[in-house]
Design an enzyme around this catalytic site. Structure first.
Site, PDB file in Angstrom:
ATOM      1  CG  HIS A 140      56.019   5.824 -19.464  1.00  0.00           C
ATOM      2  ND1 HIS A 140      55.669   7.038 -20.019  1.00  0.00           N
ATOM      3  CD2 HIS A 140      57.030   5.347 -20.233  1.00  0.00           C
ATOM      4  CE1 HIS A 140      56.444   7.293 -21.059  1.00  0.00           C
ATOM      5  NE2 HIS A 140      57.285   6.273 -21.208  1.00  0.00           N
ATOM      6  CD  GLU A 141      58.512   1.669 -20.095  1.00  0.00           C
ATOM      7  OE1 GLU A 141      58.384   1.294 -21.281  1.00  0.00           O
ATOM      8  OE2 GLU A 141      59.188   2.668 -19.777  1.00  0.00           O
ATOM      9  CG  HIS A 151      55.869   2.977 -24.490  1.00  0.00           C
ATOM     10  ND1 HIS A 151      55.715   4.034 -25.361  1.00  0.00           N
ATOM     11  CD2 HIS A 151      56.793   3.381 -23.578  1.00  0.00           C
ATOM     12  CE1 HIS A 151      56.514   5.030 -25.008  1.00  0.00           C
ATOM     13  NE2 HIS A 151      57.176   4.654 -23.925  1.00  0.00           N
ATOM     14  CG  HIS A 189      53.156  -2.662 -30.420  1.00  0.00           C
ATOM     15  ND1 HIS A 189      53.864  -3.790 -30.098  1.00  0.00           N
ATOM     16  CD2 HIS A 189      53.183  -2.588 -31.783  1.00  0.00           C
ATOM     17  CE1 HIS A 189      54.315  -4.360 -31.195  1.00  0.00           C
ATOM     18  NE2 HIS A 189      53.917  -3.658 -32.231  1.00  0.00           N
TER      19      HIS A 189
END
Length: 235
Positions: free
Chosen positions: A106-107, A110, A114
């Site tokens: 999940h991270e 991100h 980005h």
């Protein structure tokens, strides 16, 4: 929502508006804890840790410059767009559980957002510093205006709180998209077997409800402020 002084508006019937959001928040917190606890006890057959899975996925998407750091705390995992670092908590970094790998992915989602310039994330990144400042000022300004029957201060408080509400609403697609990316990028990597993806999906879906609860709380609180402003004109 934490007031530094006595808030006379807490005695207003509009407080009842917040009950659904409070109940949803409590349920979401219980669900994310129970779901994480359940799947943190299930070791993924691939045997990789959360940190190893994150490193593998980042490298796969050309993000080898993004370090995977260890951060203390419970579920303090995050991707920091300011210095492009990914940090994993105690329960994720060294764990090879289904839950740990799902959260690590999940991270990474991100980080990919980005790198691709995903619009909702970029918008959230730009407004986050300002929102952090004005959201702390919004309620005190409104309460002072309410006590003094000052429409200007109440309106200013509402406008500032509107910014915080928009931030919470924008957070929803950012988090849901990161979770969707996590399941997609994990598929076929070997970090999780196909039948283990459902466990990771359950953990991420449970976590997403905390953001839904926060957004609902913000929206209902904004409605409450509008009701209070209207009632002040009748006093």
């Amino acid at each position: 929502m934490y007031y530094p002084f006595f808030d006379p508006t807490m005695l207003h019937p509009s407080m009842l508006l917040l009950i659904p959001a409070l109940l949803l928040s409590f349920w979401a917190q219980m669900r994310v804890k129970s779901t994480f606890d359940r799947f943190s006890q299930v070791r993924a057959r691939g045997g990789v840790t959360g940190a190893q899975a994150a490193r593998m996925l980042l490298d796969r998407f050309g993000l080898s410059s993004v370090p995977v750091n260890h951060v203390e705390g419970d579920l303090t995992d995050h991707y920091d767009p300011r210095d492009r670092t990914l940090s994993l908590s105690d329960a994720v970094y060294s764990s090879s559980s289904i839950a740990a790998i799902g959260i690590a992915a999940h991270e990474v989602g991100h980080a990919i957002q980005h790198s691709e310039g995903y619009a909702p994330l970029m918008f959230r990144n730009r407004v986050a510093p300002a929102v952090g400042l004005v959201s702390n000022m919004a309620i005190p300004l409104f309460i002072i205006g309410f006590m003094m029957r000052g429409q200007f201060l109440m309106n200013l408080g509402i406008v500032l709180f509107l910014g915080a509400t928009i931030f919470h609403l924008v957070t929803l697609p950012v988090e849901y998209n990161a979770s969707s990316r996590a399941i997609t990028i994990l598929n076929g990597t070997g970090a999780l077997a196909p039948d283990e993806l459902n466990g990771a999906r359950s953990v991420l879906n449970a976590a997403a409800w905390t953001y839904v609860a926060a957004a609902l709380m913000a929206v209902l609180h904004l409605v409450r402020l509008l009701i209070l402003r209207g009632s002040s004109q009748d006093r």
